[in-house]
Design an enzyme around this catalytic site. Sequence first.
Site, PDB file in Angstrom:
ATOM      1  N   HIS A 129      -3.544   0.379   2.726  1.00 28.68           N
ATOM      2  CA  HIS A 129      -2.610  -0.629   2.209  1.00 28.68           C
ATOM      3  C   HIS A 129      -1.224  -0.020   1.986  1.00 28.68           C
ATOM      4  O   HIS A 129      -0.208  -0.588   2.390  1.00 28.68           O
ATOM      5  CB  HIS A 129      -3.146  -1.204   0.893  1.00 28.68           C
ATOM      6  CG  HIS A 129      -2.210  -2.151   0.204  1.00 28.68           C
ATOM      7  ND1 HIS A 129      -2.267  -3.518   0.359  1.00 28.68           N
ATOM      8  CD2 HIS A 129      -1.176  -1.922  -0.650  1.00 28.68           C
ATOM      9  CE1 HIS A 129      -1.310  -4.087  -0.349  1.00 28.68           C
ATOM     10  NE2 HIS A 129      -0.635  -3.136  -0.981  1.00 28.68           N
ATOM     11  N   GLU A 130      -1.187   1.143   1.357  1.00 33.14           N
ATOM     12  CA  GLU A 130       0.107   1.782   1.089  1.00 33.14           C
ATOM     13  C   GLU A 130       0.759   2.266   2.385  1.00 33.14           C
ATOM     14  O   GLU A 130       1.981   2.173   2.543  1.00 33.14           O
ATOM     15  CB  GLU A 130      -0.080   2.952   0.119  1.00 33.14           C
ATOM     16  CG  GLU A 130      -0.646   2.555  -1.242  1.00 33.14           C
ATOM     17  CD  GLU A 130       0.147   1.461  -1.926  1.00 33.14           C
ATOM     18  OE1 GLU A 130       1.367   1.336  -1.672  1.00 33.14           O
ATOM     19  OE2 GLU A 130      -0.452   0.709  -2.711  1.00 33.14           O
ATOM     20  N   HIS A 133       2.531  -0.576   4.020  1.00 31.60           N
ATOM     21  CA  HIS A 133       3.856  -0.814   3.450  1.00 31.60           C
ATOM     22  C   HIS A 133       4.896   0.093   4.115  1.00 31.60           C
ATOM     23  O   HIS A 133       6.004  -0.342   4.438  1.00 31.60           O
ATOM     24  CB  HIS A 133       3.843  -0.527   1.939  1.00 31.60           C
ATOM     25  CG  HIS A 133       3.362  -1.677   1.106  1.00 31.60           C
ATOM     26  ND1 HIS A 133       3.884  -2.945   1.210  1.00 31.60           N
ATOM     27  CD2 HIS A 133       2.414  -1.744   0.133  1.00 31.60           C
ATOM     28  CE1 HIS A 133       3.279  -3.747   0.348  1.00 31.60           C
ATOM     29  NE2 HIS A 133       2.375  -3.039  -0.306  1.00 31.60           N
ATOM     30  N   GLU A 205       2.782  -8.201   0.248  1.00 28.45           N
ATOM     31  CA  GLU A 205       1.458  -7.735  -0.162  1.00 28.45           C
ATOM     32  C   GLU A 205       0.393  -8.276   0.787  1.00 28.45           C
ATOM     33  O   GLU A 205      -0.531  -7.554   1.177  1.00 28.45           O
ATOM     34  CB  GLU A 205       1.159  -8.167  -1.603  1.00 28.45           C
ATOM     35  CG  GLU A 205       1.953  -7.412  -2.652  1.00 28.45           C
ATOM     36  CD  GLU A 205       1.755  -5.908  -2.575  1.00 28.45           C
ATOM     37  OE1 GLU A 205       0.582  -5.464  -2.503  1.00 28.45           O
ATOM     38  OE2 GLU A 205       2.753  -5.169  -2.562  1.00 28.45           O
TER      39      GLU A 205
END
Length: 288
Positions: A129-130, A133, A205
């Site tokens: 997830h990070e 980003h 997100e």
Amino acid sequence: MNRFKTFLLLGLVTSLLIALGANLGKGWLIGCTIAAFALNLGAYFWSDRLVLRMQGAEALPEEEAPTLHADVAELAARAGIPKPKIYVVRDDAPNAFATGRNPEHGVVAFTEGLLRTMPRRELRGVIAHELAHIQNRDILVATVAAGLAGAVSLLANVLQWGALLGGGSQSDEEGGGSPFGGLIFALLAPIGASLIQFAISRSREFMADAGAARMTGDPEGLALALERLGRLQEVVEPGPTAQPATASLMIASPFAGGGLLRWFSTHPPLEVRVARLRDHSRRPGLAA
């Protein structure tokens, strides 16, 4: 669709900025806009150092967490980005965030609480997830959104003081509206800009969750991680990561609220994110 929504929302903030400038006059519009963007340009180049310092983050050597470093390197290679630097935050509250203006300056930070409580499968979902980003250059988008929203707030403050102190004559002479109308607009514009900024954050997100699902091929791992974060947030006292200025960077907002407060949240509800991830897991080729 999320990318389209992001650019649409950025356009709305820009429109608010221009509309506020029209109520002030050319001199104020040019001066305040330049000042706001100059401040946010500086934040863009040095925001990673500022965020890490605010969180008290420390570099995590590879010999202290070899498995974590190996997983970050593997998933970064899948994402086609350089391996980011890895930091740890001395905080029992489980959370994680990414910073850095582009993939070449990427940083991923984890709290001690997250590293201590998260099984490896779920932790890989958080890592992905990070990294998503960083891959999507979300820091750039967030900085632009914050810069525009900051400029709107700055100009609105100028307009409010001008109306309260009887400074509406200049805008009247230039064809602007009434001082009372300008004051109402100045009061509402920053709220609208903030709502748009939060909506942009929520869209990013969802994009990062979808990117993590593709990167790991295991959407259920991140879904389980988000559920665990939701449970732990109810029993663990928030620590250094619970700061309004950096809440939008976290994988799970430390200030989640219900009802109308969700409009002012930087993150979508965890249960909505989990449902979307489980929908991903039912698609052919994604289930682990």
